[in-house]
Design an enzyme around this catalytic site. Structure first.
Site, mmCIF file in Angstrom:
data_model
loop_
_atom_site.group_PDB
_atom_site.id
_atom_site.type_symbol
_atom_site.label_atom_id
_atom_site.label_comp_id
_atom_site.label_asym_id
_atom_site.label_seq_id
_atom_site.Cartn_x
_atom_site.Cartn_y
_atom_site.Cartn_z
ATOM 1 C CD GLU A 168 -2.880 1.262 2.346
ATOM 2 O OE1 GLU A 168 -2.500 0.388 3.398
ATOM 3 O OE2 GLU A 168 -3.731 2.360 2.364
ATOM 4 C CG HIS A 203 -3.149 6.634 -5.849
ATOM 5 N ND1 HIS A 203 -4.252 6.883 -6.214
ATOM 6 C CD2 HIS A 203 -3.086 5.247 -5.549
ATOM 7 C CE1 HIS A 203 -5.087 5.913 -6.162
ATOM 8 N NE2 HIS A 203 -4.422 4.938 -5.507
HETATM 9 CU CU1 CUO Z 1 -7.970 3.157 -2.528
HETATM 10 CU CU2 CUO Z 1 -5.279 3.314 -4.386
HETATM 11 O O1 CUO Z 1 -5.895 2.956 -2.810
HETATM 12 O O2 CUO Z 1 -6.699 3.843 -4.050
#
Ligand code: CUO
Length: 683
Positions: A351, A370
């Site tokens: 994560e 992200h």
């Molecule tokens: Cu929920 Cu990539 O973790 O968005």
């Protein structure tokens, strides 16, 4: 002693000064003079008199010695907050720490009032939400939905403008008309990906994702806030389910399954133009053009420096660990990636949350991904642009790249799952229990479900700043289905009462080329629909269950609701959950074939001993867990489809043991919109 419910008022009108009226009924915080920011110190009382029209309720704010807030105040009021950025998480953590350590609600209210006009509004919302969720004296409060406070994260800028106009021009609230969200506004039909607009841009879907990340923060001052039961595994499972659901929608729209973003050097074919303005940043969310390539990001203002090489290195190390079957922690000690805990450890590594055993070795793959994508239009801050929608958990799911990114992330998890021994028949069976038949019924039809469009309203007035007060409704068009019920006939041939855990999944029957889907592929598309416990006395019995009872979803009213009608006891974790109106895929006009799978496993093997619930909220546990309690299933999340399929059961029908059953269900989409009743003419 302060009424703790007044804390909720601090979420409202997030960019207005704290001394302005709140709650829609002229409630004012009696802010100590020393708390008012310099800009308004001389005019605060006059402004209060003018805006409140004679306020009805005054909330006393105790003046206390304010702790050091310099860390959270480093982020400008009109900058963009992202919890995917480590520097922002640190600021949020520092503010959460301040809020959590306030000994009483009085003092929490006091410091929150002081902080509200000094820290970034989205950071404030995030920190106060996390703190209230984890303080014993506030965690029973139902917090307002994020969309009602920051509508700009969920609707296009044109709609916000129209809502302002409606508020400003039409004085009488009752005479205001709902402002209608344009359907399919982010692209033309020329963009094939746009067929999925109703999923990616759905209010409830995005709220669920925002809420999940709020309930499971990546970082927090107190480790116990992050270290929730099976948190890493839930990160994997919840996002795996999102990709599975998205793929079912793609098939419904005659599109192939999403391609994982495996090659970070490859241009991102899919552009995305959000058409939203941030109220806080007073800027448009930047678009990403078709075929944008990732570049190394170096943005000192965000304390973010990450290269594509870093990402590749982290990915390779994680793959290596998976193949070796262990990871190294900070002290170079081996931690086995075993059948039970391996996926949880990997979730924390990938994560990456504060629980990662070794952030130096395994890095920050998912979060940095992200941000690499979110800054791909301005990687070195040359144009002073903010992050695109991928930089925020409330907006990321709008963008097609979200699904490619998470399909890539899921591939890594699946590589670990492929190392595990497939479940044998004995691992799947429930002696003496046989599922005799299953069917679903909806509107008098058996094994046929129907979807259609529906209009629903949400009151956005508390998120609209600097406009006259009173309700302003936003009208959304979203997917909906007729409710349905499962009927499951089960036989218990033993002489004792047995307890079963009923696990229901659905997956497309055919693949994107219209060939029957091998189970090794189909298992990755199995969407969890429900999970519940049943008591089975000896003999045969019929179990019925309604779709609205699903352990995956929150009720429709939690997404489309009026704050004033909420029951006070509703608690915050209940806000996390897949929206009920998106429970089943859209299907096709001509009908699309799915396989509905039901398994009854032995609850004695699955149950988890834990303390009794201290609140009424126990819904949507499948994707969100249970507050302050253990995940209510000892099996791996996604069981029995989380591992490779044993030899000899390549298709679903050969996988079934007597305690399982599958049936074909057709989902048909009717292209009609269920409208809300006509509104009274404007007076
Ligand atoms: Cu929920 Cu990539 O973790 O968005």
């Amino acid at each position: 002693m302060a009424d703790k419910k007044n804390l909720l008022l601090l979420f409202e009108h997030p960019t207005e000064p704290v001394f302005m009226d709140k709650g829609g009924n002229g409630t004012l915080f009696d802010v100590p003079a020393s708390y008012v920011t310099e800009r308004y110190s001389k005019m605060c009382r006059n402004v209060q008199r003018r805006v409140s029209g004679g306020f009805e309720k005054c909330v006393l704010v105790k003046e206390i010695e304010i702790p050091d807030l310099s860390c959270p105040m480093r982020l400008g009021r009109s900058e963009q907050f992202s919890h995917f950025l480590k520097s922002h998480r640190q600021m949020a953590s520092s503010l959460i720490d301040v809020f959590i350590k306030m000994p009483t609600v009085d003092e929490l209210q006091s410091v929150a009032v002081y902080a509200r006009d000094r820290v970034n509004p989205v950071l404030f919302n995030y920190a106060l939400s996390v703190a209230m969720l984890h303080r014993p004296d506030t965690k029973d409060l139902g917090l307002p939905t994020f969309a009602e406070i920051f509508p700009d994260h969920f609707i296009d800028s044109q709609m916000i403008r129209n809502m302002r106009e409606e508020s400003f021009v039409v004085e009488q609230t009752a005479a205001r008309l709902p402002v209608v969200n344009s359907v399919k506004y982010t692209a033309s039909d020329f963009d094939v990906e746009h067929r999925l607009w109703y999923f990616r841009e759905d209010l409830g879907v995005n709220l669920h994702h925002w809420h999940w990340h709020l309930v499971y923060p990546i970082d927090a001052p107190d480790r116990s806030i992050v270290d929730k039961d099976r948190r890493g595994e839930l990160f994997y499972y919840m996002h795996q389910q999102i990709v599975a659901r998205y793929n079912a929608e793609r098939l419904s729209n005659h599109m192939a399954r999403v391609q994982p973003f495996n090659n970070l050097d490859e241009p991102i074919a899919e552009g995305y133009f959000p058409k939203m303005d941030s109220m806080v940043a007073s800027r448009a969310y930047p678009p990403r053009f078709d075929n944008t390539r990732l570049s190394d990001v170096d943005r000192p203002n965000n304390q973010l420096r990450v290269g594509i090489d870093d990402m590749k290195r982290w990915r390779e190390r994680i793959y290596e660990a998976i193949h070796q079957g262990y990871v190294f922690d900070d002290n170079n000690e081996k931690i086995a990636l075993d059948d039970v805990k391996g996926i949880d450890i990997l979730g924390n590594i990938i994560e990456a949350s504060a629980l990662t055993p070794n952030s130096t070795l395994y890095g920050d793959l998912h979060n940095k991904g992200h941000m690499l994508i979110a800054y791909s239009h301005d990687p070195i801050n040359k144009h002073l642009e903010y992050a695109g929608v991928m930089g925020d958990s409330s907006t990321a799911m709008r963008d097609p790249i979200f699904y490619k990114w998470h399909a890539f992330i899921d591939n890594i998890f699946q590589e670990h799952k492929r190392q595990l021994t497939p479940y044998e028949k004995k691992d799947l069976s429930f002696p003496d229990v046989r599922v005799q038949s299953i069917e679903v019924e909806s509107q008098g039809k058996i094994n046929r479900l129907t979807t259609f469009w529906q209009e629903s309203d949400v009151d956005m007035s508390r998120g609209l700043d600097f406009v006259p007060r009173g309700h302003v409704l936003a009208r959304f068009t979203h997917l909906q289905h007729h409710p349905f019920s499962y009927t499951i006939k089960v036989e218990n041939s033993s002489e004792a009462t047995q307890y079963g855990y009923v696990r229901i999944f659905i997956a497309p029957k055919m693949d994107d080329r219209n060939n029957p889907m091998p189970l090794e592929e189909q298992r990755l598309m199995m969407v969890e629909m429900d999970k519940f416990v049943v008591t089975m006395p000896p003999g045969s019995q019929t179990i019925t269950r309604n779709s609205t009872e699903s352990s995956v979803t929150i009720p429709f009213e939690r997404t489309f609701r009026n704050l004033d009608q909420l029951e006070e006891l509703e608690n915050f974790m209940c806000g996390c959950g897949w929206p009920q109106h998106m429970l089943i895929p859209k299907g096709r006009a001509e009908g699309l074939s799915f396989e509905l799978f039901v398994m009854v496993s032995n609850y004695e093997d699955d149950k988890v001993e834990q303390k009794a619930a201290d609140c009424a909220c126990s819904i949507a546990a499948s994707y969100c867990g249970l507050r302050d309690r253990l995940y209510p299933d000892r099996k791996s999340m996604g069981y029995p489809f989380d591992r490779s399929i044993r030899r000899g059961s390549e298709m679903l029908d050969r996988f079934l043991t007597p305690n399982m059953r599958a049936v074909e269900v057709i989902i048909t989409h009717e292209s009609r919109t269920e409208k809300l009743p006509e509104l009274p003419a404007r007076s």
